[in-house]
Design an enzyme around this catalytic site. Structure first.
Site, mmCIF file in Angstrom:
data_model
loop_
_atom_site.group_PDB
_atom_site.id
_atom_site.type_symbol
_atom_site.label_atom_id
_atom_site.label_comp_id
_atom_site.label_asym_id
_atom_site.label_seq_id
_atom_site.Cartn_x
_atom_site.Cartn_y
_atom_site.Cartn_z
ATOM 1 N N ALA A 134 -4.225 2.082 12.319
ATOM 2 C CA ALA A 134 -2.613 2.419 12.223
ATOM 3 C C ALA A 134 -1.823 1.027 11.444
ATOM 4 C CB ALA A 134 -2.168 2.405 13.716
ATOM 5 N N SER A 141 3.005 10.117 11.558
ATOM 6 C CA SER A 141 4.099 9.685 10.443
ATOM 7 C C SER A 141 3.476 9.907 9.161
ATOM 8 C CB SER A 141 4.643 8.314 10.593
ATOM 9 O OG SER A 141 3.633 7.372 10.605
ATOM 10 N N ARG A 161 1.082 -2.357 -16.244
ATOM 11 C CA ARG A 161 1.867 -2.911 -14.966
ATOM 12 C C ARG A 161 1.943 -4.287 -14.565
ATOM 13 N NH1 ARG A 161 0.201 1.873 -10.857
ATOM 14 N NH2 ARG A 161 -1.679 0.875 -11.227
ATOM 15 N N TYR A 183 2.495 -5.830 1.976
ATOM 16 C CA TYR A 183 1.462 -5.223 2.652
ATOM 17 C C TYR A 183 0.177 -6.082 2.752
ATOM 18 C CZ TYR A 183 -2.756 -2.374 3.069
ATOM 19 O OH TYR A 183 -3.979 -1.724 3.384
#
Length: 320
Positions: A71, A35, A276, A138
């Site tokens: 992964a 992916s 940011r 995350y």
């Protein structure tokens, strides 16, 4: 010679680690759903199984000596807008993998963790004892997997090491960085050098640093791979060792841009804009635990060397 499963072994770091394992004489099976990885990133000599992390139970058996787990979904911005994907892939997927390992009697794990588990640092350099307070999904999912691994080690005797990366860069021969979309600074500066983007954006030049731009700890991907092989040797049944991986010193955004200029011989258009939200001024690792527990020391700490290896890979990838 040992046999290892490398999940996510068609991706950037996973492919470099798989190559190092093969060079050390081990057998390697790569499990990757492609992916975000690339079939050509799987090193020659490795067995390749196309599949998701949830399929690990169909691959693992008693012939494996351990697993190196890369992964994961890893885009910080995406994790904020699509958190379900990250909890499903990173946490639920890791739970399936660890369950499959236990069922197969595979009792050694090296996990690809991240400095994002720490969030905004209170003290720099950051040690493993620092408060963990992720500022995005995350980092939260990676921290959750670290907790999962600790539980597995205590309850079922897993021998495990988590390696928390800071900024990984560089390339190792045919194996390098190619994310889509790209979000890492050095490849983005290369795009500006190649004319693939009009400029490189610098978000803030008024930080409390020597040149006003953010400082980050860059580590060569081959040094990172060395640490994974050492971690396999250091893993002890019933223990979960967590180690930071970094050079212990940082480079500013402007220093990275100047390094790319030196290495490529090209001008880099720069556009400065505002800061940011959530960008700390300095993120630098203390890697003392990795030095002591793994016997690991970065062998390629020079920024120009890191950039040069990455540039060579980028030119070859672009057919230049």
């Amino acid at each position: 010679m040992s046999k290892y499963l490398v999940t996510g072994g068609a991706g950037y770091v996973g492919s470099v680690v798989a190559a190092h394992l093969l060079e050390a004489g081990h057998q390697v099976t790569v499990l990757d759903d492609l992916s975000t990885g690339f079939r050509e990133g799987v090193p020659a000599g490795a067995e390749f199984v196309e599949g998701r992390i949830q399929d690990a139970g169909e691959v693992l058996d008693g012939s494996f000596d351990g697993v190196l787990h890369f992964a994961a979904s890893s885009q910080v911005g995406e994790s904020v807008v699509d958190p379900e994907k990250y909890w499903r892939n990173n946490v639920a997927g890791s739970l399936e993998l660890i369950s499959a390992m236990r069922a197969a009697g595979v009792r050694k794990l090296v996990f690809s963790s991240t400095a994002a588990t720490y969030g905004e640092p209170e003290v720099v350099p950051i040690a493993e004892t620092a408060r963990t307070a992720p500022t995005n999904t995350y980092g939260a999912t990676k921290l959750a997997v670290d907790h999962l691994i600790t539980s597995e080690a205590v309850a079922h005797g897993l021998a495990a090491v988590s390696l928390r990366y800071f900024n990984v860069a560089g390339a190792y021969g045919a194996y390098g960085e190619r994310h889509d979309p790209e979000s890492h600074l050095i490849p983005l500066v290369f795009q500006a050098a190649l004319g693939q983007r009009p400029h490189i954006a610098v978000y803030g030049d008024d930080y409390p640093t020597p040149d006003g731009t953010c400082i980050r700890d860059y580590i060569h991907v081959a040094d990172l791979a060395d640490a994974h092989l050492l971690a396999l040797d250091a893993a002890k049944p019933g223990e979960h060792l967590i180690c930071n991986l970094g050079n212990g010193s940082g480079f500013s955004v402007r220093e990275v841009i100047e390094s790319v200029k030196r290495v490529t011989g090209r001008e880099i258009p720069v556009q400065v804009s505002g800061r940011r939200a959530g960008d700390p001024a300095v993120l630098v690792a203390s890697a003392e635990r990795a030095h002591q527990a793994l016997g690991w020391t970065p062998r390629r700490p020079n920024l120009d060397d890191i950039v040069a290896d990455a540039w060579k890979f980028t030119l070859e990838k672009n057919g230049s």
